[in-house]
Each structure stands twice: as C-alpha cells, then as structure tokens.
Design an enzyme around this catalytic site. Structure first.
Site, PDB file in Angstrom:
ATOM      1  N   GLY A 194      60.523  12.885 -61.781  1.00 39.25           N
ATOM      2  CA  GLY A 194      61.710  12.384 -61.086  1.00 39.25           C
ATOM      3  C   GLY A 194      61.851  10.873 -61.182  1.00 39.25           C
ATOM      4  N   ALA A 195      62.683  10.313 -60.275  1.00 41.41           N
ATOM      5  CA  ALA A 195      63.056   8.885 -60.349  1.00 41.41           C
ATOM      6  C   ALA A 195      63.506   8.588 -61.779  1.00 41.41           C
ATOM      7  CB  ALA A 195      61.913   7.976 -59.917  1.00 41.41           C
ATOM      8  N   GLY A 250      65.149   6.337 -70.064  1.00 44.96           N
ATOM      9  CA  GLY A 250      64.116   6.925 -70.932  1.00 44.96           C
ATOM     10  C   GLY A 250      64.113   8.450 -70.795  1.00 44.96           C
ATOM     11  N   HIS A 251      64.097   8.932 -69.531  1.00 44.41           N
ATOM     12  CA  HIS A 251      64.128  10.384 -69.304  1.00 44.41           C
ATOM     13  C   HIS A 251      65.413  10.985 -69.870  1.00 44.41           C
ATOM     14  CE1 HIS A 251      61.583   9.209 -65.679  1.00 44.41           C
ATOM     15  NE2 HIS A 251      60.820  10.079 -66.303  1.00 44.41           N
ATOM     16  N   GLN A 308      47.381  14.490 -60.419  1.00 47.65           N
ATOM     17  CA  GLN A 308      47.180  13.462 -61.437  1.00 47.65           C
ATOM     18  C   GLN A 308      47.120  12.051 -60.848  1.00 47.65           C
ATOM     19  OE1 GLN A 308      51.004  14.588 -63.484  1.00 47.65           O
ATOM     20  NE2 GLN A 308      51.103  12.413 -63.953  1.00 47.65           N
ATOM     21  N   MET A 325      60.920   0.988 -69.577  1.00 49.65           N
ATOM     22  CA  MET A 325      61.465   1.705 -68.427  1.00 49.65           C
ATOM     23  C   MET A 325      60.399   2.619 -67.840  1.00 49.65           C
ATOM     24  SD  MET A 325      65.367   2.506 -69.214  1.00 49.65           S
ATOM     25  CE  MET A 325      66.469   1.150 -69.538  1.00 49.65           C
ATOM     26  N   SER A 326      60.314   2.605 -66.515  1.00 42.73           N
ATOM     27  CA  SER A 326      59.319   3.414 -65.819  1.00 42.73           C
ATOM     28  C   SER A 326      59.828   3.666 -64.413  1.00 42.73           C
ATOM     29  CB  SER A 326      58.003   2.618 -65.740  1.00 42.73           C
ATOM     30  OG  SER A 326      57.183   3.138 -64.718  1.00 42.73           O
TER      31      SER A 326
HETATM   32  O1  PAF Z   1      54.768  11.670 -67.701  1.00 46.47           O
HETATM   33  C1  PAF Z   1      54.983  12.172 -66.598  1.00 46.47           C
HETATM   34  O2  PAF Z   1      55.987  11.888 -65.923  1.00 46.47           O
HETATM   35  C2  PAF Z   1      53.994  13.162 -66.019  1.00 46.47           C
HETATM   36  O3  PAF Z   1      52.703  12.798 -66.353  1.00 46.47           O
HETATM   37  C3  PAF Z   1      54.276  14.623 -66.424  1.00 46.47           C
HETATM   38  C4  PAF Z   1      54.127  14.816 -67.926  1.00 46.47           C
HETATM   39  C5  PAF Z   1      55.666  15.000 -65.987  1.00 46.47           C
HETATM   40  C6  PAF Z   1      53.288  15.557 -65.735  1.00 46.47           C
HETATM   41  O4  PAF Z   1      53.373  15.476 -64.355  1.00 46.47           O
END
Ligand code: PAF
Length: 282
Positions: free
Chosen positions: A31-32, A36-37, A61, A186-187
């Site tokens: 999300g957010a 890039g996404h 993670q 971008m992040s």
């Molecule tokens: O790159 C990310 O945003 C995360 O590591 C992913 C691949 C969605 C896994 O939670």
C-alpha cells in the site's frame, strides 16, 4: 472495481473468470501507492487479461516494531489511485488473520546466501518474512506473471531464487525504479519525510551517480570509502551500508571482473526514516 478482503472470495472470483486463455498478472504491495507501484500495474495491464494487486502490510517482514506501527496505511487513497489507471484491476486487501490464520510467523528459507547480504544483515528475518508472504500470495492468486520494482533489487533476486528453487510456476518481472524529479527513489516511506528532508534526500541518488562514475576507474574499496566520507559531512544522514556487489550473487566486489555485472546498494537513515536505493554500475 472489485475489492476482496478474504482469500476465499478472491479465489472463488478468480476461478469463475479464469480459463486456459486468461493470464493473471500480479502486483503485490504494502500500500501507500506511488508512481512506482502504478507503473508496475500498467506493465501488468499490457500483458495480462486479469490483473490482481494485493495491499497488505506484512508484519513478519518487519524487524523493527516502530517501523511496522508507523508504516503508512492509506487504503482509500490507494484504491482511488488504482481506479485512476483502470477499474478492472482486482484488489486483494486481506486482514492479518486471513493470511496467517492466527499464527503470524515466518517460514525459514534458504536463498543460497542471497539473504545474508545487505538488507539481510541489517534486518534479521526480513527475507524469511518476504518469502513467507510472497509464497502465500502466489498460492492464493496463482499468477502467470508477477511484477516487482528494482528499488528492492535484493528482494527481486531473492524472489526469483525462491520461484526457481520451489518450482513455483510464475514468471518474475523486474521493473525500473521510479524517481521523484530530484532523483529520490519513490518509496512508501518517503511519505514520512518532511518537505525539507525530502529535498535533502536527493543527495542519496547524487552520491550513487557519483559512485557509478568513480567505479569506472577506482576499486570498490576506494568508492566505498568516498561514499562513507561524503555522508560524514551530512549530519541528518546516517549511512547504514554502502556495498558494491555482483548483481547475481550479491556478494561484495573484492576484485573487479570484466565479465560480471555490478551494482551499488545503499541504506541510509534520514533522521529516523530508513531509505534504500541502488544503481547499476556497468
Ligand atoms: O516490496 C514490497 O512492498 C513487499 O516486500 C512485498 C513484496 C509486497 C511483500 O510484502
């Protein structure tokens, strides 16, 4: 636009629309969403008849509880952004329980050592968490193609390794980094930077580009020392690591070889916010 919160509903919908001629493209996210996404989604739309994206902040993670708590969660805005490129994209936004069924723990993976470098050293358990969630999402969505950004280049290599080793039938596609006009990669974490920090953070890419130039004539050690010194002059920045590594093995470059591809990897804290970036060197 269809939004599913449970894997049961998502699977039953995907079963009802899939056949031998359909191809599922999948973009997993936390999300957010940023440009890039959206570029990953556009890429997926070009090649696939069905596109699914997941929005799930994966707790396993995160090795730092504060980072997990403060990770931006902006589902409504994300859905609007997805709609703006296509209302045909299927969104899967599960709860922690829908994914982990009461047991929020990672499985352990062997990624042939890729997991021990860089992010793996500084974020213990991170790649077990990534492997666990991505494998789980692949089992649910069963994509033909899955799209990942090259900003998380180590993650991309690890996922490619995972699908090869576990023989998961999906093709992994790496897509180029998207940058702000000032060069900052971008992040989702950029949302947590103040306007001033965001401006100043342009220095990360400037230093990467300079290291790319230097590496043409200097050794990895000399370039690394130069980068460390450059950050010592920046009180708001704390360099966590800078590593020049072989793109395939991710092992540090000790002696340059003409036949290997190298990449610089960096992690920097801007005050308390941790940013990563990478650049290809040859
Ligand atoms: O790159 C990310 O945003 C995360 O590591 C992913 C691949 C969605 C896994 O939670």
């Amino acid at each position: 636009m269809l939004i599913f919160n449970t894997q049961k509903d998502l699977i039953s919908h995907l079963n009802s629309i899939s056949n031998l001629d359909t191809s599922i493209g999948f973009v997993p996210t936390m999300g957010a969403l940023h440009q890039g996404h959206l570029s990953l989604l556009k890429e997926a739309l070009l090649k696939n008849s069905i596109v699914v994206t997941s929005i799930f902040v994966n707790p396993t993670q995160f090795n730092n509880p504060e980072d997990l708590a403060k990770y931006p969660r902006t589902l409504e805005k994300d859905v609007e952004k997805i709609k703006s490129i296509s209302d045909k994209i299927i969104v899967y936004a599960p709860s922690v329980d829908d994914i982990y069924d009461g047991q929020t723990v990672s499985k352990h993976f062997d990624f042939d050592g890729l997991e021990n470098q860089m992010e793996g050293k500084f974020r213990p358990g991170h790649f077990d968490g990534v492997g666990t969630i991505v494998k789980r999402l692949f089992e649910i969505v069963k994509p033909n193609f899955a799209y990942f950004g090259e900003k998380d280049f180590q993650q991309l290599q690890i996922i490619k390794k995972m699908v090869t080793k576990l023989e998961i039938p999906v093709t992994i596609i790496g897509c180029p980094i998207h940058r702000e006009p000032n060069g900052l990669a971008m992040s989702s974490r950029n949302e947590r930077l103040t306007r001033e920090e965001r401006k100043e953070a342009a220095i990360i890419f400037q230093i990467l580009k300079q290291s790319q130039k230097l590496f043409k004539t200097k050794s990895a050690t000399v370039v690394t020392e130069w980068v460390k010194k450059a950050f010592e002059k920046k009180p708001n920045f704390q360099l966590e690591y800078f590593q020049i590594a072989d793109e395939d093995t991710l092992l540090p470059c000790i002696k340059k070889s003409k036949i290997k591809k190298y990449r610089a990897f960096i992690a920097v804290f801007v005050n308390k916010i941790r940013l990563i970036d990478t650049i290809s060197l040859n």
